[in-house]
Design a protein around this motif. Structure first.
Motif, short mmCIF file in Angstrom:
data_model
loop_
_atom_site.label_atom_id
_atom_site.label_comp_id
_atom_site.label_asym_id
_atom_site.label_seq_id
_atom_site.Cartn_x
_atom_site.Cartn_y
_atom_site.Cartn_z
N HIS A 1 39.93 69.38 -18.64
CA HIS A 1 38.49 69.39 -19.21
C HIS A 1 37.20 69.29 -18.12
CE1 HIS A 1 37.97 69.84 -23.65
NE2 HIS A 1 39.15 69.82 -23.54
N LEU A 2 37.93 68.27 -17.38
CA LEU A 2 36.84 68.04 -16.29
C LEU A 2 36.87 68.73 -15.20
CD1 LEU A 2 37.45 64.09 -16.54
CD2 LEU A 2 35.53 65.44 -17.50
N GLN A 3 37.92 69.42 -14.87
CA GLN A 3 38.05 70.18 -13.78
C GLN A 3 38.10 69.47 -12.37
OE1 GLN A 3 37.48 74.36 -13.81
NE2 GLN A 3 38.77 73.76 -15.22
N VAL A 4 38.64 68.30 -12.84
CA VAL A 4 38.84 67.44 -11.51
C VAL A 4 40.05 66.80 -11.52
CG1 VAL A 4 38.06 65.27 -10.87
CG2 VAL A 4 36.31 67.01 -11.57
N SER A 5 40.89 66.63 -10.53
CA SER A 5 41.86 65.93 -10.41
C SER A 5 41.59 64.49 -10.25
CB SER A 5 42.73 66.13 -8.79
OG SER A 5 42.97 67.52 -8.71
N LEU A 6 42.26 63.83 -10.88
CA LEU A 6 41.95 62.23 -11.45
C LEU A 6 43.13 61.36 -10.66
CD1 LEU A 6 41.16 62.71 -14.96
CD2 LEU A 6 39.39 62.15 -13.03
N VAL A 7 44.29 61.81 -10.61
CA VAL A 7 45.49 61.11 -10.15
C VAL A 7 46.42 62.18 -9.27
CG1 VAL A 7 47.73 60.18 -11.14
CG2 VAL A 7 45.57 59.95 -12.46
N VAL A 8 46.78 61.65 -8.12
CA VAL A 8 47.70 62.05 -7.44
C VAL A 8 49.00 61.49 -7.39
CG1 VAL A 8 45.93 63.16 -6.00
CG2 VAL A 8 46.48 61.05 -5.34
N ARG A 9 50.22 62.07 -7.23
CA ARG A 9 51.55 61.42 -7.06
C ARG A 9 51.45 60.96 -5.59
NH1 ARG A 9 56.89 63.67 -9.47
NH2 ARG A 9 57.29 61.77 -8.31
N SER A 10 51.80 59.84 -5.37
CA SER A 10 52.20 59.35 -3.99
C SER A 10 53.59 59.05 -4.02
CB SER A 10 51.20 58.57 -3.49
OG SER A 10 51.45 57.24 -3.81
#
Lengths: 293, 293
Positions: free
Chosen positions: A48-57
């Motif tokens: 929806h936001l067209q944004v990554s909010l979380v990345v796997r690390s």
DNA sequence: TCGAAACGTTAGAAATGCTATCAAATGGAT
DNA sequence: ATCCATTTGATAGCATTTCTAACGTTTCGA
């Protein structure tokens, strides 16, 4: 307004939980769902936001800058929502337990016992509303209603609060040495009855008496009837339970009685009840009794 | 944590809209649903909280005390959520449009045109990342990739940005009066090629030349190749579009050419694009061209 | 190299939400 | 008084969303 285009709220909540816990599995547990559900909701939000909010690390996760920024506002927002709801629950818990019942029942049965309740539950305040009207139960209004019904309309599903003989009583001075073995003899005595009810005529009808002359009936508010009877202003039809002491001391005399004719029982709203209401109900039933002969 | 037992969020939003508008119909319009939906959500909320929030009063409605109390906090809460989302949208809108492409394409085709774009779209900043690597498009990362493919792998579904003859060129001093009518003659000239690629060998293979001695290949970063060719450091394989002026002025000489062999095209992420990205794409395609002979 | 601990992905089921529709209540307007 | 427009209430059935179960993938440490 401005939040016309808010993303799905559930996805916001899911992400907020993830941000708070830093962990999908914990977030899921907090929301009582599976990690898959959380994962999907976060994806929905990102889409929806067209944004990554979380990345796997590696084996854990990390918020992006955008994610962290959003999480801050979400925490504030959801806290405010929670506060509002919490406040309501608070008000809800503190609201007095409202009970409606007939004036006679209130004055003669419940009031004498109320002190006991307040000792046992000092945190709960009761609000009695003694009235002859049938007050409807209402969300946020009356919690408990004590209703009356008589033997002629039995209902086995009802849990009785008070089962009592129903009797006609009067002051000795009013009776004198009249022969009152016959119900018809009561036609000439002054009846006292609750405003808006018709107990006198009903009782006579029940006993096959068809008055040939007008009854002497005094209508008055229920709370006054009991004392009026004790003063000798008239006779009335009531529950034996309400006059046990007066009968024993001879202050009033029993003229007629119907064995276990009256039943007082409790009505509540269906659905879950407030804790305070449950406590009150429990206490009421622990005082249930059967008064006869 | 404390909002584990928050009521359904949609019902909160519905009620908040009702509180704000004081009117189911308007609230429904604000939420782009029917009034029935709002009505149901409010009922759901009331059921959850076990509290009446709204009472009908004639043709309109009125909040209960509890409703008003809740509405206050909800307004704060949803405002915070909206703020968070809004901030992200803001960041999103202001983020530069990132474009990846080969160094040659960047230096010779795009850079000369960028000034025009910035005049037309002063609010949008471009960020070029010229690299020989194939950079993957990524949400929140590279928005646009200019890719190269040649005639041997046609794809009719591709919308071309630049179709160009591919040529081998060199500085006149490097060629002298050698006879270069045969591709095999290029084996002995020094080739310049992008680090990590193998254009020289590929070109020779394409023309059926199997070198019997090692090629003289200088690998260097793409951005340096163009100038090196102009200085006469070697020959290279590139698009005619990148050397139009040099060829016209005679500063470099065309040795071989493949007609409309090279195709530069654009890749973007699927799904909706940011407005800035759309503007940039539109501008790019308006500069599309076909360079031949 | 194995297993545990995370997260990712998916189909299908369950829950929720919405619309269309009709009904009821209200308050003006004719 | 009656009608009409406006607004809320109720509900069946469809549409969408959400969740779970099951399995896959990656990582990390023993």
């Amino acid at each position: 307004m401005d939040w016309l285009k808010l993303p799905p709220l559930n996805s916001l909540r899911a992400f907020s939980a993830v941000a708070e816990t830093g962990n999908y599995t914990l977030a899921a547990r907090q929301l009582s769902v599976t990690h898959a559900a959380v994962s999907q909701q976060v994806k929905i939000l990102e889409a929806h936001l067209q944004v990554s909010l979380v990345v796997r690390s590696g084996r854990s996760i990390q918020l992006t800058d955008e994610g962290a920024s959003l999480a801050g506002d979400l925490e504030i927002g959801f806290a405010a929502l929670g506060r509002g709801v919490e406040r309501l629950n608070q008000l809800q818990a503190e609201r007095p337990v409202q009970i409606t019942m007939s004036p006679a029942f209130a004055a003669e049965w419940l009031m004498p016992k109320v002190k006991d309740f307040q000792q046992k539950h000092p945190g709960i305040t009761l609000m009695l509303s003694p009235t002859a009207d049938v007050v409807e139960l209402k969300q946020g209004g009356v919690d408990i209603a004590v209703r009356y019904r008589d033997k002629r309309r039995p209902d086995s599903s009802i849990k009785p609060l008070l089962v009592s003989d129903m009797i006609v009583i009067g002051h000795p001075s009013l009776i004198g040495d009249q022969d009152l073995s016959n119900p018809a003899a009561l036609v000439d005595l002054p009846w006292l009855q609750e405003l808006g009810t018709n107990e006198a005529a009903e009782w006579l009808t029940l006993h096959g008496v068809v008055p040939d002359r007008p009854l002497k009936v005094h209508q008055m508010p229920g709370n006054l009837i009991m004392d009026a009877v004790r003063r000798g202003d008239g006779i009335t039809f009531t529950a034996r339970a309400f006059f046990r002491n007066d009968l024993k001391s001879g202050r009033v005399i029993e003229l007629f009685s119907e064995q276990e004719f009256g039943l007082y029982y409790i009505e509540t709203l269906s659905g879950p009840l407030r804790p305070a209401v449950r406590s009150c109900l429990h206490w009421l039933y622990s005082n249930a009794e059967r008064v006869s002969i």
